[in-house]
Design a protein around this motif. Structure first.
Motif, PDB file in Angstrom:
ATOM      1  N   ALA A  37       0.877  -1.322  -0.103  1.00  0.00           N
ATOM      2  CA  ALA A  37      -0.009  -0.164   0.075  1.00  0.00           C
ATOM      3  C   ALA A  37       0.771   1.281   0.050  1.00  0.00           C
ATOM      4  O   ALA A  37       0.741   2.158  -0.510  1.00  0.00           O
ATOM      5  CB  ALA A  37      -0.916   0.053   1.216  1.00  0.00           C
ATOM      6  N   LEU A  38       2.050   1.355   0.747  1.00  0.00           N
ATOM      7  CA  LEU A  38       2.927   2.414   0.877  1.00  0.00           C
ATOM      8  C   LEU A  38       3.499   2.719  -0.452  1.00  0.00           C
ATOM      9  O   LEU A  38       3.423   3.715  -0.996  1.00  0.00           O
ATOM     10  CB  LEU A  38       4.000   2.294   1.896  1.00  0.00           C
ATOM     11  CG  LEU A  38       5.023   3.165   2.078  1.00  0.00           C
ATOM     12  CD1 LEU A  38       5.000   3.597   3.624  1.00  0.00           C
ATOM     13  CD2 LEU A  38       6.291   2.921   1.604  1.00  0.00           C
ATOM     14  N   THR A  39       3.855   1.842  -1.081  1.00  0.00           N
ATOM     15  CA  THR A  39       4.762   1.682  -2.349  1.00  0.00           C
ATOM     16  C   THR A  39       3.755   2.180  -3.497  1.00  0.00           C
ATOM     17  O   THR A  39       4.304   2.518  -4.728  1.00  0.00           O
ATOM     18  CB  THR A  39       5.566   0.444  -2.694  1.00  0.00           C
ATOM     19  OG1 THR A  39       4.719  -0.708  -2.837  1.00  0.00           O
ATOM     20  CG2 THR A  39       6.698   0.319  -1.723  1.00  0.00           C
ATOM     21  N   SER A  40       2.483   1.997  -3.370  1.00  0.00           N
ATOM     22  CA  SER A  40       1.430   2.002  -4.432  1.00  0.00           C
ATOM     23  C   SER A  40       1.056   3.522  -4.529  1.00  0.00           C
ATOM     24  O   SER A  40       0.604   4.274  -5.567  1.00  0.00           O
ATOM     25  CB  SER A  40       0.266   1.327  -4.313  1.00  0.00           C
ATOM     26  OG  SER A  40      -0.408   1.711  -3.130  1.00  0.00           O
ATOM     27  N   CYS A  41       1.622   4.373  -3.622  1.00  0.00           N
ATOM     28  CA  CYS A  41       1.144   5.830  -3.501  1.00  0.00           C
ATOM     29  C   CYS A  41       2.321   6.713  -4.515  1.00  0.00           C
ATOM     30  O   CYS A  41       3.254   6.147  -4.900  1.00  0.00           O
ATOM     31  CB  CYS A  41       1.321   6.570  -2.173  1.00  0.00           C
ATOM     32  SG  CYS A  41       0.033   5.722  -0.859  1.00  0.00           S
ATOM     33  N   THR A  42       1.677   7.631  -5.090  1.00  0.00           N
ATOM     34  CA  THR A  42       2.370   8.055  -6.089  1.00  0.00           C
ATOM     35  C   THR A  42       2.619   9.896  -5.388  1.00  0.00           C
ATOM     36  O   THR A  42       2.080  10.188  -4.399  1.00  0.00           O
ATOM     37  CB  THR A  42       1.510   8.379  -7.420  1.00  0.00           C
ATOM     38  OG1 THR A  42       0.572   9.132  -7.190  1.00  0.00           O
ATOM     39  CG2 THR A  42       1.460   7.092  -7.968  1.00  0.00           C
ATOM     40  N   GLU A  43       3.167  10.725  -6.167  1.00  0.00           N
ATOM     41  CA  GLU A  43       3.600  12.083  -5.819  1.00  0.00           C
ATOM     42  C   GLU A  43       2.144  12.846  -5.981  1.00  0.00           C
ATOM     43  O   GLU A  43       2.011  13.914  -5.254  1.00  0.00           O
ATOM     44  CB  GLU A  43       4.425  12.729  -7.003  1.00  0.00           C
ATOM     45  CG  GLU A  43       5.861  12.150  -6.808  1.00  0.00           C
ATOM     46  CD  GLU A  43       6.905  12.902  -7.749  1.00  0.00           C
ATOM     47  OE1 GLU A  43       6.212  13.748  -8.459  1.00  0.00           O
ATOM     48  OE2 GLU A  43       7.819  12.199  -7.538  1.00  0.00           O
ATOM     49  N   THR A  44       1.187  12.364  -6.443  1.00  0.00           N
ATOM     50  CA  THR A  44      -0.101  12.984  -6.615  1.00  0.00           C
ATOM     51  C   THR A  44      -1.125  12.747  -5.374  1.00  0.00           C
ATOM     52  O   THR A  44      -2.004  13.273  -5.131  1.00  0.00           O
ATOM     53  CB  THR A  44      -1.024  12.674  -7.937  1.00  0.00           C
ATOM     54  OG1 THR A  44      -1.005  11.336  -8.117  1.00  0.00           O
ATOM     55  CG2 THR A  44      -0.204  13.162  -9.140  1.00  0.00           C
ATOM     56  N   HIS A  45      -0.792  11.763  -4.719  1.00  0.00           N
ATOM     57  CA  HIS A  45      -1.527  11.311  -3.305  1.00  0.00           C
ATOM     58  C   HIS A  45      -1.170  12.608  -2.378  1.00  0.00           C
ATOM     59  O   HIS A  45      -0.029  13.021  -2.515  1.00  0.00           O
ATOM     60  CB  HIS A  45      -0.876  10.114  -2.678  1.00  0.00           C
ATOM     61  CG  HIS A  45      -1.550   8.923  -3.402  1.00  0.00           C
ATOM     62  ND1 HIS A  45      -0.960   8.278  -4.475  1.00  0.00           N
ATOM     63  CD2 HIS A  45      -2.539   8.296  -3.084  1.00  0.00           C
ATOM     64  CE1 HIS A  45      -2.027   7.084  -4.915  1.00  0.00           C
ATOM     65  NE2 HIS A  45      -2.873   7.172  -3.900  1.00  0.00           N
ATOM     66  N   PRO A  46      -1.990  12.901  -1.413  1.00  0.00           N
ATOM     67  CA  PRO A  46      -1.690  13.642  -0.470  1.00  0.00           C
ATOM     68  C   PRO A  46      -0.448  13.507   0.446  1.00  0.00           C
ATOM     69  O   PRO A  46      -0.319  12.014   0.682  1.00  0.00           O
ATOM     70  CB  PRO A  46      -3.087  13.840   0.543  1.00  0.00           C
ATOM     71  CG  PRO A  46      -4.109  13.319  -0.510  1.00  0.00           C
ATOM     72  CD  PRO A  46      -3.524  12.292  -1.392  1.00  0.00           C
ATOM     73  N   PRO A  47       0.155  14.228   0.939  1.00  0.00           N
ATOM     74  CA  PRO A  47       1.416  13.752   1.528  1.00  0.00           C
ATOM     75  C   PRO A  47       1.430  12.977   2.786  1.00  0.00           C
ATOM     76  O   PRO A  47       2.482  12.025   2.832  1.00  0.00           O
ATOM     77  CB  PRO A  47       1.910  15.012   2.484  1.00  0.00           C
ATOM     78  CG  PRO A  47       1.287  16.249   1.368  1.00  0.00           C
ATOM     79  CD  PRO A  47       0.098  15.769   1.143  1.00  0.00           C
ATOM     80  N   GLY A  48       0.222  12.818   3.508  1.00  0.00           N
ATOM     81  CA  GLY A  48      -0.048  11.831   4.698  1.00  0.00           C
ATOM     82  C   GLY A  48      -0.408  10.159   4.175  1.00  0.00           C
ATOM     83  O   GLY A  48      -0.280   9.393   4.944  1.00  0.00           O
ATOM     84  N   SER A  49      -0.770  10.369   2.886  1.00  0.00           N
ATOM     85  CA  SER A  49      -1.073   8.871   2.389  1.00  0.00           C
ATOM     86  C   SER A  49      -0.414   7.660   2.401  1.00  0.00           C
ATOM     87  O   SER A  49      -0.911   6.719   2.937  1.00  0.00           O
ATOM     88  CB  SER A  49      -1.638   9.121   0.850  1.00  0.00           C
ATOM     89  OG  SER A  49      -2.419  10.148   0.693  1.00  0.00           O
ATOM     90  N   PRO A  50       1.025   7.899   2.242  1.00  0.00           N
ATOM     91  CA  PRO A  50       1.826   6.545   2.152  1.00  0.00           C
ATOM     92  C   PRO A  50       1.699   5.818   3.688  1.00  0.00           C
ATOM     93  O   PRO A  50       1.501   4.686   3.952  1.00  0.00           O
ATOM     94  CB  PRO A  50       3.100   6.999   1.705  1.00  0.00           C
ATOM     95  CG  PRO A  50       2.787   8.229   0.867  1.00  0.00           C
ATOM     96  CD  PRO A  50       1.663   8.930   1.581  1.00  0.00           C
TER      97      PRO A  50
END
Length: 102
Positions: A37-50
């Motif tokens: 789940a952490l590594t699926s986040c991208t730069e377009t996710h909000p900062p706290g998402s990962p």
């Protein structure tokens, strides 16, 4: 209060986890779900998402794998997984290379 025990040898870790009604593979699978789940986040996710997604997926997977033998509880907004007797609770939290050491 007794000093916490640290287990390093694989056989010792496996034995202690079995004493607690757990298997190492269950904990590894939960951690892998969180990492995914952490590594699926991208730069377009909000900062706290990962961090949030990693924590949430780890908790969800741990609960899915341990239920119905273990229970899901939320004590004061703290998401726990507890054994049937409510004598053992697992919480997913962050740490670093110094976590658990003196």
């Amino acid at each position: 209060m007794a000093e916490p025990a640290l287990y390093f040898e694989k056989w010792d870790v496996s034995r202690r986890l079995a004493d607690l009604g757990l298997e190492e593979s269950t904990l590894i699978r939960a951690g892998q779900a969180g990492l995914s789940a952490l590594t699926s986040c991208t730069e377009t996710h909000p900062p706290g998402s990962p961090g949030y997604f990693a924590w949430a997926e780890t908790v969800r997977t741990l609960r899915d794998l341990l239920m119905p033998v273990w229970d899901r509880t939320n004590e004061n907004s703290l998401s726990l997984v507890t054994n049937e007797d409510q004598t053992i609770a697992i919480v997913v939290a962050t740490g670093d290379s110094s976590t658990g050491l003196k």
